[in-house]
Structures are given as structure tokens and as C-alpha cells.
Design a protein around this motif. Structure first.
Motif, short mmCIF file in Angstrom:
data_model
loop_
_atom_site.label_atom_id
_atom_site.label_comp_id
_atom_site.label_asym_id
_atom_site.label_seq_id
_atom_site.Cartn_x
_atom_site.Cartn_y
_atom_site.Cartn_z
N ALA A 98 0.83 -1.20 0.00
CA ALA A 98 0.00 0.00 0.00
C ALA A 98 0.86 1.24 0.00
O ALA A 98 1.96 1.25 0.56
N ASP A 99 0.38 2.28 -0.63
CA ASP A 99 0.99 3.60 -0.51
C ASP A 99 -0.11 4.63 -0.35
O ASP A 99 -1.24 4.43 -0.80
N GLY A 100 0.22 5.71 0.33
CA GLY A 100 -0.80 6.73 0.59
C GLY A 100 -0.16 8.09 0.73
O GLY A 100 1.03 8.19 1.07
N TRP A 101 -0.92 9.11 0.47
CA TRP A 101 -0.38 10.47 0.51
C TRP A 101 -1.48 11.46 0.88
O TRP A 101 -2.66 11.17 0.77
N ILE A 102 -1.02 12.62 1.32
CA ILE A 102 -1.94 13.65 1.82
C ILE A 102 -2.16 14.70 0.75
O ILE A 102 -1.22 15.13 0.08
N ASN A 103 -3.41 15.12 0.59
CA ASN A 103 -3.76 16.25 -0.26
C ASN A 103 -4.36 17.35 0.61
O ASN A 103 -5.32 17.10 1.33
N VAL A 104 -3.78 18.55 0.54
CA VAL A 104 -4.41 19.70 1.19
C VAL A 104 -4.86 20.63 0.07
O VAL A 104 -4.03 21.19 -0.65
#
Ligand SMILES: [Fe+2]
Length: 219
Positions: A98-104
Motif C-alpha cells: 500500500a501507498d498513501g499520501w496527503i492532499n491539502v
């Protein structure tokens, strides 16, 4: 001449799952603090986001407590969803990558249409979702993978829909096949829209120590 309906197959289904996280207010408060610290310390990346901040794709490797708590929960959601659709699969010899990232996304920011082909599941967790908005602001829209059927508007049903719009709330997670094209309407609020996007797929477990039925790493 009489007839009977003999069989119906729902071929190539496109599930869109929604989860509600218990005690999300506490988790989200802690995530917001950790994300603010990361924004100060790190640069950003430009992907499908416009006018927004995009972190590295390292959610599942992060040591911050709230990041880690969310990552573990997302892995459990992914496992549950997969078991729902493939109940006969033996998952004991598999691991989740899994990979994940933040969006603001600040006011005016949006994500243009894209998919996440190359994985299995894709999803989003909503940390902060402005509610002081009207219309489509901040909604996520999914586009049908099928070509439009003639008669749209006359026959209104999922089979004729060319898109589906979801208005998320903080504390919600959604999960869908990575091939499903989606985009996010611009944020019309002064409040940032903060989301954590992720991808996950399975592979045969590599030889590792015992007791690690599921583990993750950055793709
Ligand atoms: Fe996406």
C-alpha cells in the motif's frame, strides 16, 4: 409463448464502498497537527492536484501516531472489502502493498480526472471536509467506465448513469477499484479540504518472519 428469466450475471461490477470511522474527531484533530508539521518541514509534489499540497507517498511508513493509526485501519478496511468480494480466497499467504499520501486543497484547488491504474483498490480518507459550501464544491465525482447507453434521461437507473457524485464528510473513507476514473470539484470554501488518498494491492508473501500475515510497505 411463455418465458422465464433464467439467469442474470452482474458482469464487471464496480463497487464503491463507504466506511464511517468511529471516534474520527479525535483521529482527525491529531492528523491535522501532524500534517501541519509535515507541511512546514517538507516541500510538496504536483500530481493531479491543482493549487494544493501533495505529500510524499509514504503514509504506510510514517511513524507519527495518528498517521500510523490511520494506516493500520485502512489496511483492515482493504482486507475486509477484499474478503467481501472474494470470500474464497486464502489470504494467509499474501501481503498488502500500500501507498498513501496527503492532499491539502485550499480554496480553488481541485483534482483533475484520473485513475490509479497499477494497483487493485484505491481510496480516500477525509480528514477535513468543508461543509459551508453549496453546489458541487469539494465533492468527488466518479465517471462510468462504460460507454453511455442511448436513452439516458428517459431511463434513470444505475445502468444508464454516466457519473456518480459523492459529498464526503470528515471521518469517512471510500474505497473503489483503482481503474475507476474520478475527479474532485474545486473547493469553494476558505477552509482547507484535507484528504488522504491511498492505493493497495496484494502479492504472495515474501519469506519473512512468522506472524506477519499482513504487512505493508511503500510501493
Ligand atoms: Fe484519485
Amino acid at each position: 409463448m411463455a418465458f422465464k428469466l433464467d439467469r442474470v450475471d452482474e458482469v464487471f461490477p464496480t463497487p464503491l464502498l463507504r466506511f464511517e470511522v468511529a471516534d474520527a474527531d479525535r483521529l482527525n484533530r491529531n492528523l491535522m497537527k501532524e500534517i501541519a508539521a509535515r507541511q512546514k518541514a517538507e516541500g510538496g509534489m504536483n500530481r493531479s492536484n491543482r493549487k494544493g499540497w501533495h505529500s510524499e507517498r509514504d503514509l504506510f511508513d510514517r511513524k507519527e501516531p495518528a498517521h500510523s493509526e490511520l494506516a493500520q485501519m485502512l489496511l483492515r478496511m482493504i482486507a475486509q472489502a477484499t474478503k467481501h468480494y472474494a470470500p474464497n480466497t486464502d489470504f494467509t499467504g499474501m501481503e498488502i502493498l500500500a501507498d498513501g499520501w496527503i492532499n491539502v486543497n485550499q480554496r480553488g484547488a481541485y483534482n483533475s480526472p484520473h485513475d490509479h491504474v497499477g494497483s487493485f483498490w484505491s481510496g480516500v480518507y477525509y480528514v477535513q471536509q468543508p461543509e459551508d459550501v453549496e453546489g458541487h464544491s469539494g465533492t468527488i465525482e466518479f465517471l462510468s467506465p462504460h460507454k453511455a447507453l442511448q436513452g439516458r434521461g428517459l431511463i434513470e437507473a444505475p445502468i444508464t448513469a454516466d457519473k456518480m457524485t459523492v459529498r464526503p464528510k470528515a471521518g469517512m473513507a471510500i474505497l473503489f477499484p483503482c481503474t475507476l476514473v474520478h475527479w474532485v470539484h474545486p473547493n469553494d470554501s476558505e477552509t482547507d479540504r484535507v484528504t488522504i488518498a491511498f492505493n493497495a494491492h496484494f502479492r504472495r508473501r515474501q519469506p519473512v518472519g512468522p506472524g506477519q500475515a499482513i504487512r505493508s510497505r511503500k510501493r
